[in-house]
Design a protein around this motif. Structure first.
Motif, PDB file in Angstrom:
ATOM      1  N   PHE A   4       0.816  -1.211   0.000  1.00  0.00           N
ATOM      2  CA  PHE A   4       0.000   0.000   0.000  1.00  0.00           C
ATOM      3  C   PHE A   4       0.854   1.267   0.000  1.00  0.00           C
ATOM      4  O   PHE A   4       0.684   2.138  -0.849  1.00  0.00           O
ATOM      5  CB  PHE A   4      -0.929  -0.005   1.210  1.00  0.00           C
ATOM      6  CG  PHE A   4      -1.797   1.227   1.302  1.00  0.00           C
ATOM      7  CD1 PHE A   4      -2.912   1.367   0.495  1.00  0.00           C
ATOM      8  CD2 PHE A   4      -1.494   2.239   2.186  1.00  0.00           C
ATOM      9  CE1 PHE A   4      -3.717   2.506   0.571  1.00  0.00           C
ATOM     10  CE2 PHE A   4      -2.290   3.378   2.287  1.00  0.00           C
ATOM     11  CZ  PHE A   4      -3.401   3.507   1.475  1.00  0.00           C
ATOM     12  N   TYR A   5       1.756   1.370   0.956  1.00  0.00           N
ATOM     13  CA  TYR A   5       2.502   2.624   1.106  1.00  0.00           C
ATOM     14  C   TYR A   5       3.483   2.859  -0.040  1.00  0.00           C
ATOM     15  O   TYR A   5       3.713   4.004  -0.426  1.00  0.00           O
ATOM     16  CB  TYR A   5       3.190   2.686   2.471  1.00  0.00           C
ATOM     17  CG  TYR A   5       2.200   3.004   3.573  1.00  0.00           C
ATOM     18  CD1 TYR A   5       1.863   4.318   3.867  1.00  0.00           C
ATOM     19  CD2 TYR A   5       1.559   2.002   4.284  1.00  0.00           C
ATOM     20  CE1 TYR A   5       0.928   4.616   4.847  1.00  0.00           C
ATOM     21  CE2 TYR A   5       0.624   2.285   5.268  1.00  0.00           C
ATOM     22  CZ  TYR A   5       0.310   3.603   5.543  1.00  0.00           C
ATOM     23  OH  TYR A   5      -0.626   3.909   6.503  1.00  0.00           O
ATOM     24  N   THR A   6       4.044   1.805  -0.621  1.00  0.00           N
ATOM     25  CA  THR A   6       4.940   2.009  -1.758  1.00  0.00           C
ATOM     26  C   THR A   6       4.176   1.923  -3.083  1.00  0.00           C
ATOM     27  O   THR A   6       4.263   2.823  -3.899  1.00  0.00           O
ATOM     28  CB  THR A   6       6.113   1.002  -1.760  1.00  0.00           C
ATOM     29  OG1 THR A   6       5.617  -0.328  -1.881  1.00  0.00           O
ATOM     30  CG2 THR A   6       6.953   1.149  -0.516  1.00  0.00           C
ATOM     31  N   GLY A   7       3.419   0.853  -3.284  1.00  0.00           N
ATOM     32  CA  GLY A   7       2.747   0.635  -4.569  1.00  0.00           C
ATOM     33  C   GLY A   7       1.585   1.555  -4.838  1.00  0.00           C
ATOM     34  O   GLY A   7       1.357   1.960  -5.976  1.00  0.00           O
ATOM     35  N   VAL A   8       0.811   1.904  -3.814  1.00  0.00           N
ATOM     36  CA  VAL A   8      -0.375   2.748  -4.000  1.00  0.00           C
ATOM     37  C   VAL A   8      -0.043   4.214  -3.726  1.00  0.00           C
ATOM     38  O   VAL A   8      -0.288   5.080  -4.561  1.00  0.00           O
ATOM     39  CB  VAL A   8      -1.547   2.273  -3.113  1.00  0.00           C
ATOM     40  CG1 VAL A   8      -2.745   3.189  -3.267  1.00  0.00           C
ATOM     41  CG2 VAL A   8      -1.932   0.833  -3.452  1.00  0.00           C
ATOM     42  N   LEU A   9       0.520   4.501  -2.558  1.00  0.00           N
ATOM     43  CA  LEU A   9       0.803   5.899  -2.214  1.00  0.00           C
ATOM     44  C   LEU A   9       2.058   6.437  -2.885  1.00  0.00           C
ATOM     45  O   LEU A   9       2.235   7.649  -2.979  1.00  0.00           O
ATOM     46  CB  LEU A   9       0.928   6.072  -0.699  1.00  0.00           C
ATOM     47  CG  LEU A   9      -0.305   5.745   0.141  1.00  0.00           C
ATOM     48  CD1 LEU A   9      -0.079   6.175   1.576  1.00  0.00           C
ATOM     49  CD2 LEU A   9      -1.565   6.370  -0.427  1.00  0.00           C
TER      50      LEU A   9
END
Length: 123
Positions: free
Chosen positions: A23-28
């Protein structure tokens, strides 16, 4: 004397690191930064974007933060919201903060995150 905010540390349940990384790397679009070895054994993971750091720490009896949250300033908030929505993230917009456009979402473990951008005068 306080000179800057160093980081914010939301909590996360044990074993959630892979979901948080996605989430924090791939999405945000944040970058994972290594935890010091002495702290790495505690679990969790740290992320950075520009001068902003979020340190996700493992909490044994975790409860997601629904009210408390980091407020992240972004540029191009409409495009950023579309990016999150394209990844299947539910974006909740609100217009209650004068002079800003903003929305919030939840990370994979249920913590609230707010994103905001100052509005141009007259918008």
């Amino acid at each position: 004397m306080i000179s800057a905010l160093d980081h914010v540390q939301p909590a996360a349940p044990p074993g959630s690191e892979d979901r948080l990384r996605a989430f924090y790397t791939g999405v945000l679009g944040m970058t994972e930064i290594p935890k010091p070895a002495v702290l790495a054994a505690r679990g969790g993971c740290w992320f950075m974007a520009g001068p902003v750091q979020l340190h996700l720490g493992v909490e044994e009896h975790f409860r997601p933060a629904r009210k408390a949250h980091p407020g992240l300033r972004v540029t191009g908030i409409e495009a950023y919201g579309a990016r999150l929505a394209a990844h299947g993230v539910r974006v909740r917009r609100d217009a209650e903060l004068p002079g800003h456009r903003r929305f919030s979402c939840e990370d994979p473990v249920g913590n609230r995150i707010e994103f905001l951008e100052p509005s141009a005068p007259g918008t």
